[in-house]
Scaffold this active site. Sequence first.
Site, mmCIF file in Angstrom:
data_model
loop_
_atom_site.group_PDB
_atom_site.id
_atom_site.type_symbol
_atom_site.label_atom_id
_atom_site.label_comp_id
_atom_site.label_asym_id
_atom_site.label_seq_id
_atom_site.Cartn_x
_atom_site.Cartn_y
_atom_site.Cartn_z
ATOM 1 N N ASP A 267 0.844 -1.508 -0.227
ATOM 2 C CA ASP A 267 0.350 -0.033 -0.060
ATOM 3 C C ASP A 267 0.621 1.022 0.201
ATOM 4 O O ASP A 267 1.658 1.585 1.141
ATOM 5 C CB ASP A 267 -1.210 0.372 0.913
ATOM 6 C CG ASP A 267 -2.292 0.958 0.525
ATOM 7 O OD1 ASP A 267 -2.751 0.998 0.540
ATOM 8 O OD2 ASP A 267 -1.655 2.437 1.706
ATOM 9 N N GLU A 309 0.413 -1.627 -4.758
ATOM 10 C CA GLU A 309 -0.668 -0.057 -5.101
ATOM 11 C C GLU A 309 -0.269 0.760 -5.611
ATOM 12 O O GLU A 309 0.076 1.664 -4.560
ATOM 13 C CB GLU A 309 -1.405 -0.268 -3.645
ATOM 14 C CG GLU A 309 -3.135 0.146 -3.454
ATOM 15 C CD GLU A 309 -2.331 2.053 -3.295
ATOM 16 O OE1 GLU A 309 -3.479 2.820 -3.809
ATOM 17 O OE2 GLU A 309 -1.379 1.743 -2.270
#
Length: 640
Positions: A267, A309
């Site tokens: 992330d 991501e």
Amino acid sequence: MSEAQALEIQPELRRRTAQVADDATATLGALYPDANAATLFARLVDVAARSATNRPESLRRRDLAAELRPDWFQSPGMIGYVAYADRFGGDLAGVEKRLDYLVELGVTYVHLMSVLRPRAGENDGGYAIADYRDVDPSLGTVDDLRALVASMHDRSMAVCLDLVMNHTADTHTWALAARDGDEAKRAYYLTFPDRAEPDRFERTLPEVFPTLAPGNFTWDEGMGRWVWTTFNAFQWDLNYANPEVLIEMLDTMCFLANLGVDVLRLDAVAFTWKRVGTDCQNLPEAHLIAQVLRALLFVAAPATILQAEAIVGPDDLVQYLGAYKARHRRECELAYHNQLMVLGWSALAEQSVRLTTQALNRMQQIPTWTSWCTYVRCHDDIGWAVTDEDADRVGLSGPAHRRFLAEFYRGVYPFSYAEGVAFSANATTGDERTSGTTAALTGIDRARRTGDLLLLDLGVRRMLLLHGLALSFGGIPLIYMGDELALANDLTYADDPARAEDSRWIHRPVMDWSAADRRIDRTTVEGRVFEGLTRLIRRRTATPALRSGGTTEAFSTGNDRVLGVRRWHPDHGPVLIVASFSPETNAVAPLGRPPIGDAWFDVLSGERVPGDEPLSLGGYALRWYTADPHHTVIPAPADR
């Protein structure tokens, strides 16, 4: 692990270390020119080796299988499902009870969100992590997570969890120690005694959440310093210029891999390096960080791969899969194809595929050992990432087209069927992102509300068209929880003070299991969508030519309302994907002769189409043409 087992694993560790040593050491030298790269590499190897020695026997078997078949994630049978653990099952035990539902849908890859322990109170939907090595207490324990992963593996499901790379919560033990005066832990973060440096950076930094969290720095009273906080005041950016942070992150990865996690979703990986005078996104060092972690995680746990991501522009996006102009490098195995997602919605709204064809073909081909994660929507908003360059090449204005898409999917554009809502609208830049479930954005919500049966039929067709494109484009298609049932916008989010200011909660409903019960009734919307989606999944799984690892390019169909995508796999030959993005019947130019025989075979309908004859496609129709029907056999299950 016994002494005998520890001795047994040593040759494996030496072999894996030798495979990555040269590249990883050179990368560390580029990342930390003032450090001794060989010494740093040795410290990282120690972390990886300690983890590998403590790895459960069942996971070591998965490691060996992954080394024998490193392309396991490229199988056409890889079908993804994305859900918040609490919203899908209530807790981890509840998720386990619902796994057979996912088996029925055809899912073999599950991304469970917000599993690790977040800070109490406001936590960015669970992405402000207070402890990487603990589970959110409301979901269960680490042992519960380990049991759930084992149950998923028993059902041949791969498991993906989030690893927040860029920041921790301000309540993480590192942050608490930094606030208490621990200089070593303070060096884990980017902090400043005054505004001089922050102001220099702010001149070129964009704001990720300009309305929810303006600015990029927050004054921390307890520490008496300014802290870099890209996303929210309670999320402190890590300082990867300090190699100790890199070592800690590898150790964290190894811990999660030893729980059985197959995929770590990195992330906010694009934000991990900072340099004054830049936007501090997609810097070369961010890629070096991912490359080093990829190499050392292979030493510790070859069965665990990385997913980037990185919701960025197309030229930057392919680099997270190691696609550079000069050479290909081992970086992440998976990345989100956010361009395909945006371009699919754009083609629907505009009823034209000219921009889609242009933008897809401008993207660089990715390495054959990587795959896209394709999707129709996710837990986040849709940012209308249409580049000015691509828009200009098809006669559009980039800013005007992005504004058109935001207004169309907010439902204020003439003849729009959508019922989305704005997210993080920026009056200064004109940027506006969009929230809403797929059912809301395709017109199904409006049709159910008004009783318009024609609009309902068209909405269902739009939904299946977008999912069919994601299923066939190449990579792992991801179904967001509830889309298989056409769940509606959840308007109740506005009644919760903790969520009311964040419109993304409108498309994060709690799973409606009563709606799931209606999936067996083909006269209901839920039944029509579920049946249509499972049919597409079964056809994809039975078509080896749809596996990842080949090339993908858009081609002209002779009709600006019909998208053509040509995929080629060296072992399985071609697939032609033809998709109509308008409600009318559309004529399509002849496909040309296939490499075998004189007719193409549509694996969705069973229809044979001569290569020299024009086609006619109904509204929102989808076709997957292969050269030979004998190529569409059900492959043997993966031995994982």
